[in-house]
Design a protein around this motif. Structure first.
Motif, PDB file in Angstrom:
ATOM      1  N   VAL A 242     -11.659 -76.244 -18.176  1.00 47.33           N
ATOM      2  CA  VAL A 242     -11.213 -75.290 -17.357  1.00 47.33           C
ATOM      3  C   VAL A 242      -9.863 -75.297 -16.845  1.00 47.33           C
ATOM      4  O   VAL A 242      -9.036 -74.057 -17.143  1.00 47.33           O
ATOM      5  CB  VAL A 242     -12.203 -74.894 -16.325  1.00 47.33           C
ATOM      6  CG1 VAL A 242     -11.789 -73.801 -15.713  1.00 47.33           C
ATOM      7  CG2 VAL A 242     -13.601 -74.708 -17.117  1.00 47.33           C
ATOM      8  N   PRO A 243      -9.436 -76.281 -16.238  1.00 48.47           N
ATOM      9  CA  PRO A 243      -7.831 -76.150 -15.799  1.00 48.47           C
ATOM     10  C   PRO A 243      -6.717 -75.812 -16.761  1.00 48.47           C
ATOM     11  O   PRO A 243      -5.739 -74.857 -16.749  1.00 48.47           O
ATOM     12  CB  PRO A 243      -7.617 -77.536 -15.238  1.00 48.47           C
ATOM     13  CG  PRO A 243      -8.949 -78.067 -14.946  1.00 48.47           C
ATOM     14  CD  PRO A 243     -10.048 -77.601 -15.795  1.00 48.47           C
ATOM     15  N   TRP A 244      -6.853 -76.202 -18.098  1.00 46.74           N
ATOM     16  CA  TRP A 244      -5.970 -75.858 -19.009  1.00 46.74           C
ATOM     17  C   TRP A 244      -6.347 -74.480 -19.503  1.00 46.74           C
ATOM     18  O   TRP A 244      -5.221 -73.833 -19.525  1.00 46.74           O
ATOM     19  CB  TRP A 244      -6.336 -76.752 -20.374  1.00 46.74           C
ATOM     20  CG  TRP A 244      -6.152 -78.385 -20.272  1.00 46.74           C
ATOM     21  CD1 TRP A 244      -7.193 -79.422 -20.508  1.00 46.74           C
ATOM     22  CD2 TRP A 244      -5.090 -78.850 -20.053  1.00 46.74           C
ATOM     23  NE1 TRP A 244      -6.637 -80.447 -20.317  1.00 46.74           N
ATOM     24  CE2 TRP A 244      -5.307 -80.195 -19.938  1.00 46.74           C
ATOM     25  CE3 TRP A 244      -3.777 -78.549 -19.613  1.00 46.74           C
ATOM     26  CZ2 TRP A 244      -4.365 -81.339 -19.847  1.00 46.74           C
ATOM     27  CZ3 TRP A 244      -2.756 -79.490 -19.301  1.00 46.74           C
ATOM     28  CH2 TRP A 244      -2.967 -80.784 -19.333  1.00 46.74           C
ATOM     29  N   LEU A 245      -7.193 -74.011 -19.455  1.00 49.47           N
ATOM     30  CA  LEU A 245      -7.719 -72.440 -19.998  1.00 49.47           C
ATOM     31  C   LEU A 245      -7.102 -71.678 -18.909  1.00 49.47           C
ATOM     32  O   LEU A 245      -6.432 -70.541 -19.085  1.00 49.47           O
ATOM     33  CB  LEU A 245      -9.101 -72.486 -20.140  1.00 49.47           C
ATOM     34  CG  LEU A 245      -9.828 -72.970 -21.493  1.00 49.47           C
ATOM     35  CD1 LEU A 245     -11.060 -72.841 -21.408  1.00 49.47           C
ATOM     36  CD2 LEU A 245      -9.003 -72.333 -22.743  1.00 49.47           C
ATOM     37  N   TRP A 246      -7.462 -71.912 -17.633  1.00 47.59           N
ATOM     38  CA  TRP A 246      -6.946 -71.110 -16.642  1.00 47.59           C
ATOM     39  C   TRP A 246      -5.603 -71.288 -16.166  1.00 47.59           C
ATOM     40  O   TRP A 246      -4.993 -70.271 -15.851  1.00 47.59           O
ATOM     41  CB  TRP A 246      -7.896 -71.093 -15.201  1.00 47.59           C
ATOM     42  CG  TRP A 246      -9.188 -70.545 -15.531  1.00 47.59           C
ATOM     43  CD1 TRP A 246      -9.769 -70.079 -16.603  1.00 47.59           C
ATOM     44  CD2 TRP A 246     -10.156 -70.196 -14.616  1.00 47.59           C
ATOM     45  NE1 TRP A 246     -11.044 -69.259 -16.572  1.00 47.59           N
ATOM     46  CE2 TRP A 246     -11.381 -69.693 -15.155  1.00 47.59           C
ATOM     47  CE3 TRP A 246     -10.412 -70.698 -13.304  1.00 47.59           C
ATOM     48  CZ2 TRP A 246     -12.619 -69.060 -14.614  1.00 47.59           C
ATOM     49  CZ3 TRP A 246     -11.507 -70.144 -12.474  1.00 47.59           C
ATOM     50  CH2 TRP A 246     -12.668 -69.772 -13.115  1.00 47.59           C
ATOM     51  N   ALA A 247      -4.987 -72.351 -16.275  1.00 50.26           N
ATOM     52  CA  ALA A 247      -3.777 -72.442 -16.069  1.00 50.26           C
ATOM     53  C   ALA A 247      -2.876 -71.609 -17.131  1.00 50.26           C
ATOM     54  O   ALA A 247      -1.885 -70.849 -16.926  1.00 50.26           O
ATOM     55  CB  ALA A 247      -3.346 -73.938 -16.183  1.00 50.26           C
ATOM     56  N   ALA A 248      -3.443 -71.844 -18.535  1.00 55.23           N
ATOM     57  CA  ALA A 248      -3.019 -70.860 -19.437  1.00 55.23           C
ATOM     58  C   ALA A 248      -3.057 -69.306 -19.258  1.00 55.23           C
ATOM     59  O   ALA A 248      -2.193 -68.656 -19.691  1.00 55.23           O
ATOM     60  CB  ALA A 248      -3.384 -71.382 -20.876  1.00 55.23           C
ATOM     61  N   GLY A 249      -4.098 -69.009 -18.775  1.00 57.29           N
ATOM     62  CA  GLY A 249      -4.311 -67.697 -18.374  1.00 57.29           C
ATOM     63  C   GLY A 249      -3.323 -66.940 -17.096  1.00 57.29           C
ATOM     64  O   GLY A 249      -2.990 -66.060 -17.488  1.00 57.29           O
ATOM     65  N   ILE A 250      -3.190 -67.827 -16.250  1.00 60.66           N
ATOM     66  CA  ILE A 250      -2.336 -67.402 -14.891  1.00 60.66           C
ATOM     67  C   ILE A 250      -0.980 -67.581 -15.433  1.00 60.66           C
ATOM     68  O   ILE A 250      -0.231 -66.422 -15.250  1.00 60.66           O
ATOM     69  CB  ILE A 250      -2.531 -68.523 -14.034  1.00 60.66           C
ATOM     70  CG1 ILE A 250      -3.993 -68.346 -13.359  1.00 60.66           C
ATOM     71  CG2 ILE A 250      -1.680 -68.426 -12.849  1.00 60.66           C
ATOM     72  CD1 ILE A 250      -4.272 -69.884 -12.349  1.00 60.66           C
ATOM     73  N   TYR A 251      -0.417 -68.491 -16.373  1.00 56.62           N
ATOM     74  CA  TYR A 251       1.008 -68.596 -16.883  1.00 56.62           C
ATOM     75  C   TYR A 251       1.132 -67.399 -17.624  1.00 56.62           C
ATOM     76  O   TYR A 251       2.197 -66.994 -17.789  1.00 56.62           O
ATOM     77  CB  TYR A 251       1.171 -69.715 -17.447  1.00 56.62           C
ATOM     78  CG  TYR A 251       1.907 -70.793 -16.384  1.00 56.62           C
ATOM     79  CD1 TYR A 251       3.174 -71.343 -16.192  1.00 56.62           C
ATOM     80  CD2 TYR A 251       0.716 -71.605 -15.571  1.00 56.62           C
ATOM     81  CE1 TYR A 251       3.656 -72.015 -15.392  1.00 56.62           C
ATOM     82  CE2 TYR A 251       1.339 -72.325 -14.572  1.00 56.62           C
ATOM     83  CZ  TYR A 251       2.676 -72.626 -14.589  1.00 56.62           C
ATOM     84  OH  TYR A 251       2.983 -73.766 -13.572  1.00 56.62           O
ATOM     85  N   GLN A 252       0.090 -67.241 -18.462  1.00 59.37           N
ATOM     86  CA  GLN A 252       0.205 -65.851 -19.565  1.00 59.37           C
ATOM     87  C   GLN A 252       0.346 -64.594 -18.971  1.00 59.37           C
ATOM     88  O   GLN A 252       1.128 -63.891 -19.473  1.00 59.37           O
ATOM     89  CB  GLN A 252      -1.070 -65.956 -20.260  1.00 59.37           C
ATOM     90  CG  GLN A 252      -0.904 -65.080 -21.508  1.00 59.37           C
ATOM     91  CD  GLN A 252      -0.421 -65.945 -22.734  1.00 59.37           C
ATOM     92  OE1 GLN A 252       0.642 -66.500 -22.837  1.00 59.37           O
ATOM     93  NE2 GLN A 252      -1.207 -66.086 -23.912  1.00 59.37           N
ATOM     94  N   LEU A 285     -16.964 -71.947 -19.674  1.00 60.20           N
ATOM     95  CA  LEU A 285     -17.259 -73.358 -19.630  1.00 60.20           C
ATOM     96  C   LEU A 285     -17.542 -73.813 -18.359  1.00 60.20           C
ATOM     97  O   LEU A 285     -18.431 -74.746 -17.910  1.00 60.20           O
ATOM     98  CB  LEU A 285     -15.810 -74.191 -19.999  1.00 60.20           C
ATOM     99  CG  LEU A 285     -15.256 -74.091 -21.053  1.00 60.20           C
ATOM    100  CD1 LEU A 285     -14.161 -75.191 -21.393  1.00 60.20           C
ATOM    101  CD2 LEU A 285     -16.367 -74.300 -22.278  1.00 60.20           C
ATOM    102  N   LEU A 286     -17.369 -72.839 -17.089  1.00 58.76           N
ATOM    103  CA  LEU A 286     -17.948 -73.176 -15.763  1.00 58.76           C
ATOM    104  C   LEU A 286     -19.531 -72.655 -15.741  1.00 58.76           C
ATOM    105  O   LEU A 286     -19.997 -73.107 -14.771  1.00 58.76           O
ATOM    106  CB  LEU A 286     -16.994 -72.144 -14.723  1.00 58.76           C
ATOM    107  CG  LEU A 286     -15.806 -72.701 -14.287  1.00 58.76           C
ATOM    108  CD1 LEU A 286     -15.109 -71.583 -13.514  1.00 58.76           C
ATOM    109  CD2 LEU A 286     -16.020 -74.241 -13.651  1.00 58.76           C
TER     110      LEU A 286
END
Length: 820
Positions: A242-252, A285-286
């Motif tokens: 999840v950290p990769w996906l949500w970090a990608a979402g926030i940065y996106q 995933l959560l």
């Protein structure tokens, strides 16, 4: 100047610090107890990642650079990496192989992404940045190998991070020497002055969006999480990814904002869309934390999402065919998700993820090389433009006024396209009714909260910055409504006991929306129907809250609001790309006299044309009044020798007695015949202070008669004094050369804020002036400094108003002339 030059030396020490932390960590991995605990390492990496992102963005505001891509890429890498370390330190990743399954998707992505940056860096002779990128890429590759084979020790990873430390130290030393020797000596590769000039030429030669590269890398990251599972590289999908996906979402979302700054509406909208998918993937995933069963997906929403991607791909093809083709992968992705009830967990969507990973890597290389290199990789931009040039029906919108704000000063392109699209997505997401026993079982919360809420808040903020006050208010109100309702309804936060409170809140929102509906009567028909049909959605919320929702009503309301929003989405897209209104928003339903009168009654003349300035001069000579730009804010002017025009300007403002009109000249030569009537010190002070944003209040005297004001003199200044100035603005001084001295007052009703854009002049005084000289946003948002020179003979000056020029600077001018 030195502080700006120093800015680029900020990130290499940051990468140096982060790499040093990781080098220490990997050297200490074989020990029983690591030197840096995992949680502490994760927190430090998060802090460094935020500083790196800040440094990269600050640099990007000045020119397009490989620097931005490297900073943001390493920043998102360390952000996701740090959170995974925190999860490991807090013993969330307990099972065997959990840490590897969590880390590998991100490591694979950044190995390839940083390798691409390194290759382009070496090709474009950015050796320092290329070495940093290649070293971090090699470190990531070694770490992947270390997780799959014991033959690879952690010291290899540490060695690569030590290379980054050495390169960062070399760069920092070079910059220190550069400043200590006062820019006379620089180590090879550390002199940024030459690169800066080249990059500024590159950035002004075409409309590039340098942040798009990082957005494409983020697409690689999210695709890697699911693609690695399909290829068997990772064993499962779980909370550790999840950290990769949500970090990608926030940065996106950050990349979306940077794309609006780069005036790239289409790519900003695309990155907004893809951020929704990233947040939804992380939510899924959560999900096992709450329920053992895998979640189900709302099919209508994904079908609509694929349609929006198709429309966006068609419009993007007009600008760049390669980018348009790339978007088709996301069309396929949404269709694959709609066809599979378990969505992200199925093999079909994961297969498309693998294709997206490969396509994103290729697009990253193309975009990054085209931003940096003088020779471009062809993407078909010229071909489509040439085809459209032959069409008489469709003409692409181009030019400096393409993204001109409506009121005020804005550095952003219009975000309405994304706002309307989010309304479509959020409305179709709520057609899926959740299970009351398991409200989180349906993946609706990310669609409603992220699409309907967070991105709509972004659209409202940008609309506000562009002067669209009503539109921004509506977007922000609807965003708050979607967020609260999405979390309450689909998070199971309200039941029978709380339904009354929810109903009261919804009624309050409906009252606010009723006011917005009333205001849109004066805006245009599309906005009227858009806000009116949202009332249908609010009614459906209300009926659902009190458990009185008729069967099928929510679907009907959704279809009506969704279709109106879709029309507005298409209309905004057409208006942002093509000249003319192929899909018009319509006229105001109610047209009041005086409201927006300036849009039809007064002339709009571009200040960059000499013919426009001459026409304004003719209007002033014939007794007209005009709004013009200056070196500070916009002003309302009339010719001195036309008493009727001066009186008209005075009455149009309903001028207050404490804000008298002032007098402007283009040169002291215009006062030369009356020089003997001015004190010598005052004359010298005027010569030293002008041209500038400094108005000097001087004693009234016989010199006023030399300007031919006659009866109009009573409207200028006070019986004792007059404010006079030579503006530091070539357009204004050229106009005064043509007309002669002019009488000036601020271009706003008395008591209101100064006008800082020509559209504000239309809005406030459009029906009271004859023409407006349009020059976009004002160079400054602060008015001139007004200095009292009535007692200058005694060496004293006072200040009626401290504006853009500070007191100390004005006094310094006077002191220099008082010294013997």
């Amino acid at each position: 100047g030195q502080s700006l030059q120093a800015l680029p030396s900020f990130p290499p020490p940051l990468s140096h610090a982060g790499s040093l932390l990781l080098a220490v960590h990997f050297y200490s991995v074989p020990r029983a107890v690591p030197l840096i605990p995992s949680t502490a390492l994760g927190v430090l990496l998060l802090i460094l990642s935020s500083l790196l992102a800040y440094a990269g963005i600050r640099r990007s505001l000045r020119n397009a650079s490989l620097f931005l891509s490297l900073c943001l890429t390493i920043s998102v890498f360390w952000c996701g990496y740090g959170v995974v370390f925190i999860l490991g330190g807090q013993e969330v990743l307990n099972d065997t192989g959990d840490f590897r399954n969590a880390l590998v998707p991100g490591l694979v992505t950044f190995t390839l992404a940083l390798l691409i940056i390194a290759v382009v860096g070496f090709l474009c002779r950015e050796v320092i940045l290329a070495m940093i990128a290649s070293a971090v890429s090699l470190a990531s590759a070694h770490e992947v190998a270390m997780h799959y084979s014991t033959a690879f020790g952690s010291s290899a990873v540490a060695c690569n991070y030590m290379i980054v430390c050495l390169v960062g130290g070399y760069f920092a030393l070079g910059r220190i020497l550069y400043f200590l020797t006062k820019e006379k000596f620089a180590l090879p590769g550390t002199d940024l002055a030459k690169k800066k000039t080249h990059e500024q030429i590159q950035s002004t030669s075409g409309s590039m969006n340098p942040s798009a590269v990082t957005g494409l890398i983020l697409n690689m990251l999210s695709a890697s999480v699911f693609g690695c599972r399909l290829l068997g590289i990772t064993g499962k999908l779980f909370i550790g990814q999840v950290p990769w996906l949500w970090a990608a979402g926030i940065y996106q979302i950050g990349i979306c904002i940077l794309s609006y700054r780069a005036m790239d509406v289409l790519m900003a909208t695309f990155f907004g869309f893809t951020s929704i998918l990233k947040f939804a993937g992380g939510y899924c995933l959560l999900y096992p934390i709450w329920q053992l069963e895998e979640p189900s997906f709302p099919t209508p929403f994904l079908v609509v999402f694929s349609i929006l991607f198709v429309v966006l791909a068609l419009f993007l093809t007009l600008k760049s065919p390669v980018d348009g083709l790339y978007l088709l992968f996301y069309v396929a992705y949404c269709i694959a998700l709609a066809c599979r009830p378990k969505g992200f967990f199925e093999g079909g969507p994961q297969g498309v993820d693998v294709a997206i990973f490969a396509a994103s890597a290729l697009m990253t290389l193309i975009h990054l090389y085209n931003v940096k290199a003088s020779a471009k990789i062809p993407t078909g931009k010229g071909a489509v433009k040439a085809l459209l040039a032959r069409s008489s029906f469709l003409k692409l919108r181009e030019g400096a006024d393409l993204h001109a704000p409506y009121l005020g000063y804005s550095k952003y392109a219009d975000a309405e396209v994304l706002g309307y699209a989010c309304s479509v997505l959020a409305s179709f997401a709520i057609t899926m009714t959740g299970d009351p026993q398991a409200p989180l079982a349906t993946v609706v919360i990310p669609w409603v909260v992220v699409a309907g809420g967070i991105l709509k808040l972004l659209g409202g903020s940008v609309a506000f910055a562009r002067g669209k006050t009503l539109e921004s208010s509506a977007f922000i109100l609807y965003a708050v409504m979607w967020i609260i309702w999405g979390l309450t309804r689909y998070g199971g936060l309200y039941g029978t006991t709380r339904s009354f409170h929810a109903a009261v809140g919804i009624i309050a929102f409906m009252l606010f929306n009723g006011f917005i509906v009333f205001c849109t009567l004066f805006l245009n028909m599309a906005w009227f129907f858009y806000s009116l049909t949202f009332l249908l959605i609010a009614v459906s919320f209300l009926l659902d809250a009190i458990h009185a929702l008729p069967a099928g009503y929510d679907i009907a309301a959704t279809l009506v609001f969704g279709l109106v929003s879709f029309y507005c989405f298409l209309s905004a897209l057409f208006n942002s790309i093509f000249e003319g209104s192929c899909l018009p928003m319509g006229r105001p339903i109610v047209q009041l006299s005086g409201v927006g009168g300036g849009m039809t009654k007064c002339l709009h003349l571009p200040a960059r044309k000499a013919s426009s300035v001459k026409r304004i001069a003719d209007i002033l000579k014939n007794g007209g009044t005009c709004g013009i730009p200056t070196d500070t804010v916009y002003v309302l002017v009339a010719a001195c020798n036309r008493p009727d025009a001066v009186e008209k300007a005075h009455h149009s403002k309903r001028q207050a007695q404490d804000r008298p009109m002032s007098l402007w000249i283009s040169s002291l030569k215009q006062l030369e015949p009356a020089k003997h009537l001015f004190a010598p010190l005052l004359w010298d002070f005027m010569e030293a202070a002008w041209p500038s944003p400094i108005s000097l209040v001087v004693p009234r005297g016989e010199w006023v008669d030399f300007l031919g004001m006659k009866d109009s003199a009573k409207y200028v200044g006070t019986p004792q004094s007059i404010a006079i100035r030579i503006p530091d603005c070539s357009v204004t001084t050229h106009l005064i050369d043509l007309v002669g001295p002019i009488v000036v007052t601020s271009a706003n009703p008395t008591g209101e804020a100064d006008t800082t854009h020509h559209n504000q002049v239309y809005a406030k005084l459009g029906d009271k002036v004859d023409a407006v000289l349009c020059d976009g946003p004002s160079p400054e948002n602060i008015a001139s400094t007004v200095v009292d020179c009535t007692k200058i003979d005694s060496g004293n000056i006072g200040f009626f108003r401290v504006g853009i020029i500070p007191k100390t600077q004005v006094k310094l001018i006077l002191i220099l002339f008082l010294l013997p």
